[in-house]
Design a protein around this motif. Structure first.
Motif, PDB file in Angstrom:
ATOM      1  N   PRO A  70       0.815  -1.228   0.000  1.00  0.00           N
ATOM      2  CA  PRO A  70       0.000   0.000   0.000  1.00  0.00           C
ATOM      3  C   PRO A  70       0.844   1.272   0.000  1.00  0.00           C
ATOM      4  O   PRO A  70       0.339   2.339  -0.355  1.00  0.00           O
ATOM      5  N   GLU A 107      -7.538  -3.522  -3.804  1.00  0.00           N
ATOM      6  CA  GLU A 107      -7.579  -2.614  -2.662  1.00  0.00           C
ATOM      7  C   GLU A 107      -6.185  -2.083  -2.336  1.00  0.00           C
ATOM      8  O   GLU A 107      -5.993  -0.889  -2.110  1.00  0.00           O
ATOM      9  N   ARG A 108      -5.205  -2.970  -2.336  1.00  0.00           N
ATOM     10  CA  ARG A 108      -3.822  -2.573  -2.079  1.00  0.00           C
ATOM     11  C   ARG A 108      -3.332  -1.604  -3.143  1.00  0.00           C
ATOM     12  O   ARG A 108      -2.690  -0.586  -2.850  1.00  0.00           O
ATOM     13  N   ALA A 160      -5.141   0.338  -5.169  1.00  0.00           N
ATOM     14  CA  ALA A 160      -5.835   1.622  -5.093  1.00  0.00           C
ATOM     15  C   ALA A 160      -5.260   2.488  -3.973  1.00  0.00           C
ATOM     16  O   ALA A 160      -5.116   3.713  -4.127  1.00  0.00           O
ATOM     17  N   THR A 161      -4.936   1.862  -2.858  1.00  0.00           N
ATOM     18  CA  THR A 161      -4.345   2.618  -1.746  1.00  0.00           C
ATOM     19  C   THR A 161      -3.000   3.210  -2.148  1.00  0.00           C
ATOM     20  O   THR A 161      -2.700   4.375  -1.854  1.00  0.00           O
ATOM     21  N   ALA A 162      -2.181   2.411  -2.829  1.00  0.00           N
ATOM     22  CA  ALA A 162      -0.860   2.893  -3.252  1.00  0.00           C
ATOM     23  C   ALA A 162      -0.976   4.018  -4.278  1.00  0.00           C
ATOM     24  O   ALA A 162      -0.298   5.048  -4.170  1.00  0.00           O
ATOM     25  N   GLY A 191      -3.447   6.016  -4.788  1.00  0.00           N
ATOM     26  CA  GLY A 191      -4.093   7.191  -4.235  1.00  0.00           C
ATOM     27  C   GLY A 191      -3.327   7.853  -3.112  1.00  0.00           C
ATOM     28  O   GLY A 191      -3.747   8.899  -2.594  1.00  0.00           O
ATOM     29  N   GLY A 192      -2.195   7.286  -2.723  1.00  0.00           N
ATOM     30  CA  GLY A 192      -1.415   7.819  -1.613  1.00  0.00           C
ATOM     31  C   GLY A 192      -0.559   9.000  -2.014  1.00  0.00           C
ATOM     32  O   GLY A 192      -0.384   9.302  -3.196  1.00  0.00           O
TER      33      GLY A 192
END
Length: 445
Positions: free
Chosen positions: A275, A307-308, A310-312, A314-315
């Protein structure tokens, strides 16, 4: 999905404007300091306690039995075996050409300096096993160490809860490479164990069973999570380390000729690691940036680790950076100094050869980073977090030490003695000069 940073028309140093993962290794160091100190003092008991507390695994023995390594190799799926053997062959081919040779320089008649390249005596190789397992990292660590001639190799990798052993594919890779000293230990306790051994300073002469007796190493290499990185920082100086590896990162320098599907797929490929992984697109084409965003919207939703990913993406560590032209784009990627840098532009090789700062550069549409992760022949243990400005990836040189051997005859020393004396006196170290002149007192030599 990716935030945008617009640098068009801004002639400034971009380093403080570029996205980066927010990691505080210093804070992590203080958190794991008691654990590392415990391993240093109490050895095996502290390693087992930390493994129980942090990994939920009770280890009867630290060292993986030889039979377990053999069984893992025998049970390896044929297609994975074939892939690993191909990776080993290609990586060996590239790294065999990196071995330096000893060289003697005649400075003056009768005076020579020989530079010898000698391997580190014992090396600890860390192989991660958290969100994913990495048999390929076994290859990337072991092959350059073997090419350098390291006589003693030990691998550590976290135990899996179901078996109490490292992942079977990691063990199989060890078998294929002929490595039989493997320990089911991960995290900060593994780094501490490699640095200090398992006997402990409280009773360094005690007897330990062979399966718990790990001797200290001289050098630790291999990537890991924040706690592994913090532990490596803490033991640096006691042992050598290759680098403080942070989350993986990819930067792509692209123009309007790049295929947005390729760019999006490559950004996702690194984002699925973690992430906190960083994916950065640098382009002079707003149209390409829009097309990549559209591709990401489709591809992220359907990838396995969506999910992982998207988190990365969007970070704060990921973004699209708009530049006025490729010359500015080159300045940006040099400032970013990515672990992995792809060049997807017209005349891609020309631009790639102008890059100064990157762990590895991947040129054109058919050299994606994932090729380098596995089968290019290059090494995938690379500097992160901008360290490519001053550091290199893992190679044969990482495991070699240069030693100068100085040989001078009496005549050669006599000829230079007055220079030694002059510099010794200038630095107020007269005994240095006297160590030379003493050899010629009373007409000696």
């Amino acid at each position: 999905m990716l935030t945008r940073i617009d640098l068009r028309g801004r002639d400034i140093d971009p380093r403080n404007l570029l996205p980066r993962a927010r990691i505080d290794v210093s804070q992590a160091v203080e958190q794991i300091r008691p654990l590392v100190d415990g391993v240093r003092e109490h050895g095996v008991e502290a390693v087992k306690e930390a493994t129980h507390r942090l990994d939920g695994v009770d280890l009867a023995a630290l060292r993986v039995p030889a039979e377990a390594i053999k069984e893992a190799e025998q049970a390896l799926e044929p297609e994975v075996r074939a892939a690993l053997l191909e990776v080993i062959a290609r990586t060996r081919k590239v790294h065999a050409d990196q071995r330096r040779s000893d060289h003697t320089t005649q400075v003056v008649p009768g005076g020579t300096v020989t530079e010898r390249w000698l391997p580190v005596s014992r090396v600890g190789l860390y192989v991660p096993g958290g969100l994913a397992v990495y048999p390929s990292t076994v290859v990337m660590n072991v092959v350059p160490a073997q090419a350098a001639g390291v006589p003693s190799l030990v691998i550590v990798s976290p135990p899996q809860k179901a078996t109490g052993l490292p992942d079977a594919r990691v063990l199989a890779a060890c078998a294929l490479l002929g490595v039989d000293e493997v320990y089911a230990v991960g995290g900060a306790q593994a780094v501490a164990m490699l640095a200090y051994g398992t006997r402990g300073t409280a009773d360094p002469e005690r007897e330990l069973p062979a399966h718990d007796d790990c001797a200290p190493v001289d050098l630790i290499t291999g990537p890991g999570n924040l706690w592994v990185t913090a532990a490596k920082r803490l033991v640096r100086g006691v042992v050598g380390i290759d680098a403080e590896a942070g989350p993986t990162e990819i930067a792509i320098l692209a123009d309007d000729t790049a295929d947005p599907a390729h760019v999006a797929a490559d950004l996702i490929s690194q984002a699925e690691h973690d992430p906190m992984a960083a994916s950065v697109l640098v382009t002079d084409s707003p149209a390409l940036a829009d097309a990549v965003d559209a591709e990401l919207a489709v591809r992220v939703a359907r990838t396995k680790h969506s999910e992982r990913v998207a988190t990365a993406l969007g970070g704060p560590q990921s973004a699209t950076v708009l530049v006025g032209d490729l010359a500015q784009g080159l300045r940006v990627v040099d400032a970013y100094a990515a672990e992995h840098l792809e060049i997807q532009t017209r005349d891609a090789r020309e631009w790639a050869m102008r890059v100064r700062n990157a762990g590895a550069v991947f040129v054109g549409a058919y050299a994606p980073v994932s090729l380098g992760d596995y089968c290019a022949g290059s090494n995938h243990v690379l500097p992160t977090a901008g360290c490519a400005r001053h550091s290199s990836g893992l190679s044969v040189q990482s495991f070699l030490r240069g030693i100068h051997v100085v040989e001078y005859t009496a005549d050669a020393l006599r000829d230079v003695a007055h220079h030694v004396v002059a510099l010794a006196n200038a630095e107020d170290l007269p005994a240095h000069g006297e160590a030379v002149t003493a050899r010629f007192e009373g007409g000696a030599a």
